[in-house]
Design a protein around this motif. Structure first.
Motif, mmCIF file in Angstrom:
data_model
loop_
_atom_site.group_PDB
_atom_site.id
_atom_site.type_symbol
_atom_site.label_atom_id
_atom_site.label_comp_id
_atom_site.label_asym_id
_atom_site.label_seq_id
_atom_site.Cartn_x
_atom_site.Cartn_y
_atom_site.Cartn_z
ATOM 1 N N GLU A 1 -8.276 -33.322 -26.848
ATOM 2 C CA GLU A 1 -7.631 -33.029 -25.561
ATOM 3 C C GLU A 1 -6.306 -33.768 -25.436
ATOM 4 O O GLU A 1 -5.318 -33.216 -24.942
ATOM 5 N N ALA A 2 -6.271 -35.020 -25.903
ATOM 6 C CA ALA A 2 -5.021 -35.787 -25.844
ATOM 7 C C ALA A 2 -3.963 -35.152 -26.738
ATOM 8 O O ALA A 2 -2.790 -35.048 -26.352
ATOM 9 N N TYR A 3 -4.359 -34.737 -27.930
ATOM 10 C CA TYR A 3 -3.408 -34.094 -28.840
ATOM 11 C C TYR A 3 -2.860 -32.808 -28.216
ATOM 12 O O TYR A 3 -1.640 -32.568 -28.234
ATOM 13 N N LEU A 4 -3.736 -31.982 -27.682
ATOM 14 C CA LEU A 4 -3.288 -30.716 -27.105
ATOM 15 C C LEU A 4 -2.380 -30.940 -25.897
ATOM 16 O O LEU A 4 -1.439 -30.176 -25.673
ATOM 17 N N ALA A 5 -2.642 -31.985 -25.127
ATOM 18 C CA ALA A 5 -1.770 -32.290 -23.985
ATOM 19 C C ALA A 5 -0.371 -32.672 -24.468
ATOM 20 O O ALA A 5 0.640 -32.223 -23.906
ATOM 21 N N ALA A 6 -0.301 -33.502 -25.513
ATOM 22 C CA ALA A 6 1.006 -33.881 -26.062
ATOM 23 C C ALA A 6 1.713 -32.666 -26.649
ATOM 24 O O ALA A 6 2.932 -32.507 -26.489
ATOM 25 N N HIS A 7 0.964 -31.809 -27.313
ATOM 26 C CA HIS A 7 1.557 -30.610 -27.917
ATOM 27 C C HIS A 7 2.076 -29.665 -26.841
ATOM 28 O O HIS A 7 3.201 -29.150 -26.942
ATOM 29 N N ARG A 8 1.293 -29.425 -25.796
ATOM 30 C CA ARG A 8 1.719 -28.522 -24.718
ATOM 31 C C ARG A 8 2.982 -29.037 -24.043
ATOM 32 O O ARG A 8 3.918 -28.281 -23.807
ATOM 33 N N HIS A 9 2.957 -30.317 -23.712
ATOM 34 C CA HIS A 9 4.111 -30.879 -23.014
ATOM 35 C C HIS A 9 5.351 -30.839 -23.895
ATOM 36 O O HIS A 9 6.435 -30.444 -23.457
ATOM 37 N N GLY A 10 5.200 -31.230 -25.158
ATOM 38 C CA GLY A 10 6.345 -31.264 -26.054
ATOM 39 C C GLY A 10 6.919 -29.896 -26.336
ATOM 40 O O GLY A 10 8.147 -29.713 -26.314
ATOM 41 N N THR A 11 6.069 -28.924 -26.598
ATOM 42 C CA THR A 11 6.585 -27.585 -26.893
ATOM 43 C C THR A 11 7.220 -26.955 -25.652
ATOM 44 O O THR A 11 8.165 -26.168 -25.780
ATOM 45 N N ALA A 12 6.740 -27.321 -24.474
ATOM 46 C CA ALA A 12 7.391 -26.833 -23.253
ATOM 47 C C ALA A 12 8.814 -27.358 -23.153
ATOM 48 O O ALA A 12 9.745 -26.635 -22.778
ATOM 49 N N VAL A 13 9.012 -28.645 -23.517
ATOM 50 C CA VAL A 13 10.355 -29.224 -23.512
ATOM 51 C C VAL A 13 11.239 -28.518 -24.529
ATOM 52 O O VAL A 13 12.391 -28.154 -24.243
ATOM 53 N N VAL A 14 10.706 -28.289 -25.730
ATOM 54 C CA VAL A 14 11.487 -27.647 -26.790
ATOM 55 C C VAL A 14 11.908 -26.244 -26.377
ATOM 56 O O VAL A 14 13.078 -25.851 -26.517
ATOM 57 N N ILE A 15 10.984 -25.468 -25.863
ATOM 58 C CA ILE A 15 11.309 -24.090 -25.489
ATOM 59 C C ILE A 15 12.292 -24.060 -24.329
ATOM 60 O O ILE A 15 13.181 -23.202 -24.276
ATOM 61 N N ARG A 16 12.163 -25.008 -23.417
ATOM 62 C CA ARG A 16 13.125 -25.051 -22.314
ATOM 63 C C ARG A 16 14.531 -25.314 -22.841
ATOM 64 O O ARG A 16 15.504 -24.688 -22.392
ATOM 65 N N ARG A 17 14.654 -26.202 -23.821
ATOM 66 C CA ARG A 17 15.971 -26.454 -24.426
ATOM 67 C C ARG A 17 16.476 -25.202 -25.146
ATOM 68 O O ARG A 17 17.670 -24.898 -25.118
ATOM 69 N N MET A 18 15.577 -24.496 -25.815
ATOM 70 C CA MET A 18 15.978 -23.268 -26.500
ATOM 71 C C MET A 18 16.427 -22.206 -25.497
ATOM 72 O O MET A 18 17.410 -21.491 -25.720
ATOM 73 N N GLU A 19 15.711 -22.095 -24.392
ATOM 74 C CA GLU A 19 16.086 -21.135 -23.341
ATOM 75 C C GLU A 19 17.486 -21.428 -22.809
ATOM 76 O O GLU A 19 18.295 -20.524 -22.609
ATOM 77 N N GLU A 20 17.737 -22.714 -22.550
ATOM 78 C CA GLU A 20 19.045 -23.096 -22.018
ATOM 79 C C GLU A 20 20.153 -22.749 -23.008
ATOM 80 O O GLU A 20 21.221 -22.240 -22.616
ATOM 81 N N ALA A 21 19.901 -23.022 -24.284
ATOM 82 C CA ALA A 21 20.903 -22.724 -25.305
ATOM 83 C C ALA A 21 21.124 -21.222 -25.416
ATOM 84 O O ALA A 21 22.267 -20.748 -25.526
ATOM 85 N N PHE A 22 20.049 -20.466 -25.391
ATOM 86 C CA PHE A 22 20.127 -19.012 -25.487
ATOM 87 C C PHE A 22 20.898 -18.426 -24.305
ATOM 88 O O PHE A 22 21.803 -17.595 -24.472
ATOM 89 N N ALA A 23 20.524 -18.856 -23.114
ATOM 90 C CA ALA A 23 21.099 -18.263 -21.903
ATOM 91 C C ALA A 23 22.574 -18.578 -21.735
ATOM 92 O O ALA A 23 23.289 -17.868 -21.017
ATOM 93 N N ALA A 24 23.076 -19.632 -22.389
ATOM 94 C CA ALA A 24 24.477 -20.007 -22.250
ATOM 95 C C ALA A 24 25.404 -19.140 -23.091
ATOM 96 O O ALA A 24 26.630 -19.258 -22.959
ATOM 97 N N GLN A 25 24.844 -18.260 -23.936
ATOM 98 C CA GLN A 25 25.672 -17.473 -24.853
ATOM 99 C C GLN A 25 26.001 -16.094 -24.276
ATOM 100 O O GLN A 25 25.283 -15.576 -23.427
ATOM 101 N N PRO A 26 27.069 -15.483 -24.768
ATOM 102 C CA PRO A 26 27.504 -14.199 -24.212
ATOM 103 C C PRO A 26 26.715 -12.998 -24.708
ATOM 104 O O PRO A 26 26.778 -11.935 -24.099
ATOM 105 N N ASP A 27 26.000 -13.109 -25.823
ATOM 106 C CA ASP A 27 25.254 -11.959 -26.339
ATOM 107 C C ASP A 27 24.031 -12.432 -27.101
ATOM 108 O O ASP A 27 23.837 -13.627 -27.347
ATOM 109 N N TRP A 28 23.211 -11.446 -27.497
ATOM 110 C CA TRP A 28 21.937 -11.762 -28.139
ATOM 111 C C TRP A 28 22.120 -12.497 -29.464
ATOM 112 O O TRP A 28 21.402 -13.453 -29.752
ATOM 113 N N CYS A 29 23.064 -12.079 -30.272
ATOM 114 C CA CYS A 29 23.258 -12.707 -31.580
ATOM 115 C C CYS A 29 23.602 -14.186 -31.441
ATOM 116 O O CYS A 29 22.995 -15.049 -32.093
ATOM 117 N N ALA A 30 24.577 -14.487 -30.598
ATOM 118 C CA ALA A 30 24.956 -15.878 -30.389
ATOM 119 C C ALA A 30 23.816 -16.658 -29.744
ATOM 120 O O ALA A 30 23.627 -17.849 -30.014
#
Length: 283
Positions: free
Chosen positions: A94-123
């Protein structure tokens, strides 16, 4: 106009949502809770101890592997007692899964921010991959824990990985239609699986510092099936030349490389152990 990408994550909310587990030491004196009466509310004490335990999980699993990590090791790394651990989690999984869930949520949020800042899908895809590779390179303990050691959980780990890759597939919701006769869903699955396999191999080989250098190849691999090799290369070169902004993650890493600490460090830790937090009164 920058486009939007929304990846809805059903992850638990923690006290410090922006910090990736493994970037800090659980035993940092600044994060310790003094013994005796405390003016901190019980819920603040519990949240602080939970955050430290998540860091402890990441560092312990990166060092010893999931199978070799013990609850006592996690508590030692976090600077808390076993009763505190069991106030927060039912056990190691349970402790491992909690760390994994929290960490991957942070990573995906950073990826979303990077993606959304670009002018098109490729970038956007290029920027999202850049952010992912930078984070995993800068916090190798989390990379090892979250990507490689997930295998040790067996069926539970495979389920977590499949759900995570399903969310990564949403990066391709705006991609061009594939050639006639090619099933779009299967093509996307193949691309996402290939990206994951390349990243996995690099981390498993303890080559975390090389991850950012995978970007040109992985970005080309991600776009070429939908655009063709020549157009993919041209679009990526154009995005690179434009210098489109992306939020480079600033993540201090407290474990330079996953692996067992040096013998001298282990002897020093045994000779001068830091005090552990007493159990909290939060329920």
């Amino acid at each position: 106009m920058a486009h939007e990408l929304t990846i809805n994550l059903e992850f638990a909310t923690l006290s410090d949502e922006s910090v990736l587990p493994g970037t800090r030491s659980g035993r940092d004196p600044a994060r310790s809770i003094r013994r005796g009466p405390s003016r901190l509310p019980p819920e603040v004490v519990a949240a602080t101890q939970r955050d430290r335990l998540l860091d402890g999980v990441v560092h312990t699993v990166a060092r010893h592997g999931y199978a070799g990590a013990r609850v006592s090791d996690i508590c030692q790394a976090a600077g808390v007692t076993r009763p505190v651990f069991y106030e927060q989690f039912s056990g190691k999984e349970e402790a491992y899964l909690a760390a994994h869930r929290h960490g991957t949520a942070v990573v995906i949020r950073r990826m979303e921010e990077a993606f959304a800042a670009q002018p098109d899908w490729c970038a956007g895809v290029q920027a999202a991959l850049r952010a992912l590779l930078a984070i995993l390179a800068e916090v190798p303990a989390f990379a090892t824990m979250a990507v490689v050691e997930l295998d040790a959980l067996g069926p539970a780990g495979r389920l977590v990985r499949e759900r995570l890759l399903t969310r990564f597939r949403r990066l391709f919701t705006e991609c061009p239609a594939p050639p006639d006769g090619v099933v779009a869903e299967l093509l996307t699955d193949t691309v996402v699986g290939g990206l994951h396999a390349s990243i996995y191999r690099c981390i498993a080989a303890d080559r975390h510092a090389e991850l950012p250098y995978l970007l040109p190849t992985l970005a080309q691999f991600a776009l070429a099936p939908f655009l063709g090799p020549a157009e993919a290369a041209e679009r990526l070169a154009r995005a690179e030349a434009a210098g489109a902004p992306w939020p480079k993650p600033v993540l201090a890493c407290t474990l330079d490389r996953p692996g067992r600490p040096a013998a001298a460090d282990r002897r020093a830790a045994r000779a001068h152990p830091e005090p552990l937090d007493p159990p909290s009164t939060a329920r």
